[in-house]
Design an enzyme around this catalytic site. Sequence first.
Site, PDB file in Angstrom:
ATOM      1  N   LYS A   1      -5.229  58.694  47.010  1.00 24.69           N
ATOM      2  CA  LYS A   1      -3.712  58.449  47.678  1.00 24.69           C
ATOM      3  C   LYS A   1      -2.665  58.152  48.091  1.00 24.69           C
ATOM      4  O   LYS A   1      -1.759  57.991  47.166  1.00 24.69           O
ATOM      5  CB  LYS A   1      -4.370  59.527  49.080  1.00 24.69           C
ATOM      6  CG  LYS A   1      -5.167  60.632  48.175  1.00 24.69           C
ATOM      7  CD  LYS A   1      -4.784  61.698  49.816  1.00 24.69           C
ATOM      8  CE  LYS A   1      -4.857  63.315  49.773  1.00 24.69           C
ATOM      9  NZ  LYS A   1      -6.759  63.128  49.352  1.00 24.69           N
TER      10      LYS A   1
ATOM     11  N   GLU B   1       3.317  65.260  55.396  1.00 29.74           N
ATOM     12  CA  GLU B   1       2.403  66.651  56.567  1.00 29.74           C
ATOM     13  C   GLU B   1       0.659  65.871  56.065  1.00 29.74           C
ATOM     14  O   GLU B   1       1.006  64.984  54.759  1.00 29.74           O
ATOM     15  CB  GLU B   1       2.364  67.488  55.305  1.00 29.74           C
ATOM     16  CG  GLU B   1       1.483  67.435  54.093  1.00 29.74           C
ATOM     17  CD  GLU B   1       2.251  66.879  52.541  1.00 29.74           C
ATOM     18  OE1 GLU B   1       3.408  66.389  53.354  1.00 29.74           O
ATOM     19  OE2 GLU B   1       1.424  66.608  51.972  1.00 29.74           O
TER      20      GLU B   1
ATOM     21  N   SER C   1     -12.495  60.269  43.157  1.00 33.67           N
ATOM     22  CA  SER C   1     -11.436  59.607  44.374  1.00 33.67           C
ATOM     23  C   SER C   1     -11.309  59.512  45.146  1.00 33.67           C
ATOM     24  O   SER C   1     -10.346  58.907  45.592  1.00 33.67           O
ATOM     25  CB  SER C   1     -10.784  61.399  44.253  1.00 33.67           C
ATOM     26  OG  SER C   1     -11.821  62.066  44.677  1.00 33.67           O
TER      27      SER C   1
HETATM   28  C1  LIG Z   1      -7.125  64.650  49.359  1.00 33.27           C
HETATM   29  C2  LIG Z   1      -7.853  64.026  48.290  1.00 33.27           C
HETATM   30  C3  LIG Z   1      -8.700  64.924  47.409  1.00 33.27           C
HETATM   31  C4  LIG Z   1      -7.784  65.807  47.025  1.00 33.27           C
HETATM   32  O1  LIG Z   1      -5.969  65.735  46.782  1.00 33.27           O
HETATM   33  P1  LIG Z   1      -6.250  66.110  45.563  1.00 33.27           P
HETATM   34  O2  LIG Z   1      -4.584  65.813  44.804  1.00 33.27           O
HETATM   35  O3  LIG Z   1      -5.894  67.530  44.287  1.00 33.27           O
HETATM   36  O4  LIG Z   1      -6.521  64.961  44.405  1.00 33.27           O
HETATM   37  C5  LIG Z   1      -9.279  64.352  46.509  1.00 33.27           C
HETATM   38  N1  LIG Z   1     -10.356  63.594  47.206  1.00 33.27           N
HETATM   39  C6  LIG Z   1      -9.885  62.906  48.236  1.00 33.27           C
HETATM   40  C7  LIG Z   1     -11.003  61.312  48.557  1.00 33.27           C
HETATM   41  C8  LIG Z   1      -8.910  63.019  48.925  1.00 33.27           C
HETATM   42  O5  LIG Z   1      -9.055  62.645  49.255  1.00 33.27           O
END
Ligand SMILES: *Cc1c(COP(=O)(O)O)cnc(C)c1O
Length: 419
Positions: free
Chosen positions: A89, A111, A379
């Site tokens: 993020k 948000e 992610s």
């Molecule tokens: C917020 C989040 C997501 C989902 O958000 P996307 O906008 O779909 O990437 C996925 N993985 C993690 C670790 C997150 O914090």
Amino acid sequence: MYNESVNGFFGDYGGCYVPEILRGTIDELEIAFRKYINDKDFLEELKLLRRDYIGRETPLMFAKNATERLGGGDIYVKLEGLANTGAHKINNVIGQVLLAKRMGKKRIIAETGAGQHGVATAAACAKLGMECVIYQGEVDVRRQQPNVAAMELYGAKVRAVKSGSRTLKDAVNEALRDWATNFETTHYCLGSALGPAPFPDIVRTFQSVIGQELKEQCAQRNIEIDSLVACVGGGSNASGFFAPFFDDLEIKLYAAEAGGTGFECGKHASRMVGNSARDGIMHGFKSRFLVDEDGQAQNTSSISAGLDYLGISPQLAMLGKTGRVNFAAIRDSEALEALSFFAKNEGILMALESAHAAAYAITLAPKVPKGKALIINMSGRGDKDVFITSPIFRAEDWKAFLHSELERLETNKNVHDEY
Ligand SMILES: *Cc1c(COP(=O)(O)O)cnc(C)c1O
């Protein structure tokens, strides 16, 4: 950059459905974005922040043990979870806050649902010296205390939203309301690749650093990509991971949604698989949403807080419809199994969100030819999920731990009074 919208639209999806009062602000944002994304000084500062603050580039790890276990293609994992604040993020947030600063804004609002986007935004604002206000539903504030604590430590104000269901969608509405009132001083730092145009283009562009790095890492190491797998909440990590490869039709793109505990409405957060979702307009854009026939929000459910937004990136909705991106709904139990598999075999603790991508990859691996790569975007890292995973994997010990922590707090009440 990559597969930009056409006047804000990706096929039928996208657009900019905002109150008239925000029109000028959105135009200003679009113009500034187009200017700075080609500005040498801006790009240089962004590059240094990515290197020295976020900690890029993030590693591309060969998952040797997992590859041997699963048979088939070579499994690699892009370790976005090693980025500062623990997830992808921050890539988007650093870009947007820097952009807002160049635009002369003093104040950032955002948000947040589970709090991950709020934490990243608060951190970036601390780093870049901006005032920061985070809107979070009251219900989420109560159940996401570790993230609320982090946001406050970074100096952000967390405003608990008391309207509606007091969760993410209500926080979005409050943030939009604030923006409409304070647009002259304030930038709304939207957290995923959705919302009114030009946000989907902005967020994908800043997140594309993931895919660009991956491309370079694969070229340097002679890795031949067969497939890419990412999880999709709003769609920002998947968009950034996939974007440089959208036009390379040899490379297959796979996206994992939250299958929750079942196919019935309310038990999952799957917008592209199954038939719970509808085309609609919400939060300023057209896409697929988990709403009922009257356009009212359905309940969503997922073990991973980051995957349970009721809408999805308009670009990914379009690419899902055309078949360029293949979607699967991964159940909570499959995500937990994948989390455990990669922890034990590779020594990496994935975020529950990322574990959905890993679970999808486990089913795909045997079909990928040997010597070709199947690459998972991790992610985020899983430290943040200890309050969810521990009650599942070791319920009794965790309960005893919480009791003893409470006791410790009550008996040592005054220990830290001097602070
Ligand atoms: C917020 C989040 C997501 C989902 O958000 P996307 O906008 O779909 O990437 C996925 N993985 C993690 C670790 C997150 O914090």
